[in-house]
Design an enzyme around this catalytic site. Structure first.
Site, mmCIF file in Angstrom:
data_model
loop_
_atom_site.group_PDB
_atom_site.id
_atom_site.type_symbol
_atom_site.label_atom_id
_atom_site.label_comp_id
_atom_site.label_asym_id
_atom_site.label_seq_id
_atom_site.Cartn_x
_atom_site.Cartn_y
_atom_site.Cartn_z
ATOM 1 N N ASP A 50 0.907 -1.248 0.165
ATOM 2 C CA ASP A 50 -0.033 0.076 -0.133
ATOM 3 C C ASP A 50 0.982 1.256 0.038
ATOM 4 O OD1 ASP A 50 -2.187 1.689 0.292
ATOM 5 O OD2 ASP A 50 -3.213 0.408 1.583
ATOM 6 N N GLU A 53 -10.788 6.500 4.579
ATOM 7 C CA GLU A 53 -9.607 5.944 5.259
ATOM 8 C C GLU A 53 -9.729 6.302 6.607
ATOM 9 O OE1 GLU A 53 -5.808 4.808 3.459
ATOM 10 O OE2 GLU A 53 -6.236 5.831 1.610
#
Length: 625
Positions: free
Chosen positions: A307, A513
């Site tokens: 990521d 997020e």
């Protein structure tokens, strides 16, 4: 003597020509050669610097032609909201990608770079792109073939911008709606998530049946997909983003792993590792799950990518011992590292570790072999540049119609009338005067949510193109029906309005997020106040725009009708389509609707299961003839 000298000269020339032709002919450049022959031929020619370059993915802003060629960079990305210019056209995107690609092709071996982007509900960074419902809404449709068509449309809109790699789908199984990424999860039920891996086949094309484990991309109108975030991202403690998933092996394998099996069967090209930990061990450093299980047991043959700055987060605080992070991440089996900015440090550290036998060359060769396999499979060597004929695919009418259909099928009707004998829906199109109220009725940014034009998403109607719910209502009702819009109307105005009925559209602001982590899950003000004010005086339909179930029990009694619309995206007309009965309601809850956050986490099948609305619930209506 003269003739023999001429003959000798001719032979010498022919020999030189053969040598020149041989020098120019490389097996890896020949699409007629078998895949393994091409990969091994190229790998055998590569220096350590060229190999490590392939393992490096940098941010668009750093991807100058000089950087691409000097460091042999293998991949470039746009982070959320990283665009060539505000409101950039498809042509502007394609031009930027082509310029970066020219830098890659100018190198000794001419290995094309692969460009990745978070196309998580359409090509959502691109201005005027079709914005599809977020995954939670698609889970409510229970329609895998619709999701496949969304993948097909998204692939075309991504390719329209010259990009060949989408960081999608997110196959998280969100077990706690307090998680800020819960809307990126199709469902709390692994079976529903498994069924939605059809998105991969839409993005990449249908892999042949013998392709299990091997990446597949069916030509230059398809894109490489990415199953993410491996593994357990949706199971963290209290839903805290990137935190610790505390669960035994059986739980991990039966809840969070199954959709990866389906993804691999579908030939997914890449797998992205999760920021989260499993029982205290960072996933980015988990050799057992990345190498022993994913690569060796499941026979995944694509590449594993981190990521965003993922290896930095192996340590706490992030980046405190970067060389250790590199060693742990690459040692665990990661193939490509997303290092948007500090890429020279990554390259230097990994080079040092290989030269000093800390990381074996076999590990580097495994990574590069996998990366090259994806690039060869998708035809990147033959078609490295954007196809200008696809520019018109961005936000096309055809794709918007698919999105509108997805909105219709995603809506879940949770209440219809104060009693079953007095349903309010479908609403009559012909009425004297109707009220539309609430912060989300005329707000495209709120309707689309996070990961829209920017990373976090932004409220308002100036960010991209689409249809708000208010606009949709106005275009659906009879021309003689007066539509009054008031975002936050006062009680006296509502009382004096003499409205036939009201549509109240409220919900969450956009987020993405960690910014979306929320321990109380209350409906943001003034939403509750608008519901109370309007619904006390007028028959009302409440449409909730949210990335997850919220606390609604205190207000449900005041509502005549309650619709969960999730984050429907750019095509608000789909909401009006079902409110007014052009189509019936068919959506089913993709997750449990709790009464109170004190019950969380609470998922279908739990021993103490006492929801406000159970998983799978959804009232239906018939389309008006």
């Amino acid at each position: 003597m003269g003739s023999s000298r001429n003959k000798f000269t001719s032979l010498l020339l022919m020999f030189c020509l053969v040598v020149l032709v041989r020098a120019e002919y490389a097996k890896y450049k020949d699409p007629k050669q078998p895949l393994a022959v091409r990969i091994n031929d190229l790998l055998g020619r590569m220096t350590l610097a060229e190999k490590i370059g392939q393992m490096t993915q940098i941010e668009r802003v750093n991807a100058t032609a000089e950087a691409m060629s000097k460091y042999f960079i293998g991949s470039v990305l746009s982070g959320g909201g990283s665009v060539p210019a505000p409101q950039a056209s498809a042509e502007a995107w394609a031009s930027m990608v082509n310029e970066i690609q020219k830098g890659s092709l100018s190198t000794r071996l001419g290995i094309p770079m692969i460009y990745g982007i978070d196309a998580v509900h359409g090509n959502n960074n691109a201005y005027r792109a079709t914005i599809f419902p977020h995954n939670i809404g698609l889970g409510a449709t229970r329609d895998p073939m619709l999701v496949k068509r969304i993948g097909e449309a998204t692939a075309l809109e991504v390719r329209a911008t010259g990009i060949s790699y989408a960081f999608a789908p997110c196959i998280a199984v969100c077990r706690d709606p307090r998680w800020g990424r819960c809307y990126e999860s199709y469902s709390e039920d692994p079976k529903v998530v498994q069924s939605m891996t059809t998105l991969i086949s839409g993005l990449q094309g249908d892999a042949p049946s013998d392709y299990t484990g091997r990446p597949y991309v069916g030509g230059s109108k398809k894109v490489a997909a990415c199953a993410k975030h491996y593994v357990g991202d949706g199971g963290t403690y209290m839903g805290i983003n990137a935190n610790n998933t505390i669960i035994d092996t059986h739980g991990l394998m039966s809840i969070h792993m199954p959709a990866y099996y389906n993804s691999i069967i579908r030939g997914v090209s890449t797998v992205m590792v999760s920021y989260s930990s499993w029982n205290g061990e960072k996933m980015h450093a988990n050799h057992f799950l990345i190498t022993d299980f994913l690569k060796n047991k499941l026979k995944f043959r694509g590449f594993v990518i981190t990521d965003y700055e993922g290896i930095d987060q192996i340590t706490s605080p992030p980046g405190v011992n970067y060389s250790y992070s590199v060693e742990a991440g690459i040692g665990a089996g990661i193939d490509m590292v997303m290092v948007p900015f500090a890429y020279t440090e990554f390259i230097d550290d990994l080079t040092y570790q290989v030269k000093n036998n800390i990381i074996p060359m076999s590990r580097i060769d495994d990574a590069v072999y996998r990366i090259l396999r994806v690039k060869f499979t998708m035809g990147l060597f033959e078609n490295p540049f954007a196809d200008p004929s696809l520019a018109g695919e961005i936000g096309s009418h055809e794709h918007r119609e698919v999105a509108r259909e997805a909105v219709r099928k995603s809506l879940v009707l949770l209440k219809n009338g104060k009693s079953a004998s007095t349903p309010l829906l479908p609403l009559p199109k012909k009425a004297g005067k109707i009220l539309v109220a609430g912060s989300h009725a005329d707000n495209l940014g709120n309707q689309c949510g996070g990961w829209t034009i920017t990373w976090q998403g932004e409220p308002g109607n100036n960010n991209t193109a689409g249809t708000t719910i208010l606009s949709a209502i106005k275009s659906t009702v009879d021309p003689g029906t007066q539509v009054v819009y008031a975002e936050n109307p006062g009680r006296s105005a509502v009382d004096a309005g003499e409205y036939d009925y009201a549509v109240v559209v409220v919900g969450e602001p956009p987020y993405a997020e960690t910014a979306g982590d929320n321990l109380n899950l209350t409906m943001p003000e003034p939403g509750p106040a608008v519901i109370q004010t309007v619904c006390e005086s007028v028959k009302c339909v409440v449409v909730l725009i949210s990335g997850r179930p919220l606390v609604v029990e205190p207000y449900i009694g005041a509502m005549d009708t309650f619709v969960a619309a999730w984050l429907p995206g750019s095509e608000g007309q789909g909401v009006a389509d079902v409110l007014f009965g052009d189509y019936g309601f068919t959506g089913k809850l993709p997750r449990t609707w709790f009464k109170s956050v004190d019950q969380l986490p609470m998922n279908v099948g739990d021993e103490h299961y006492d929801p406000l609305f159970p998983f799978g619930f959804g009232l239906t209506t018939e389309a008006m003839k």
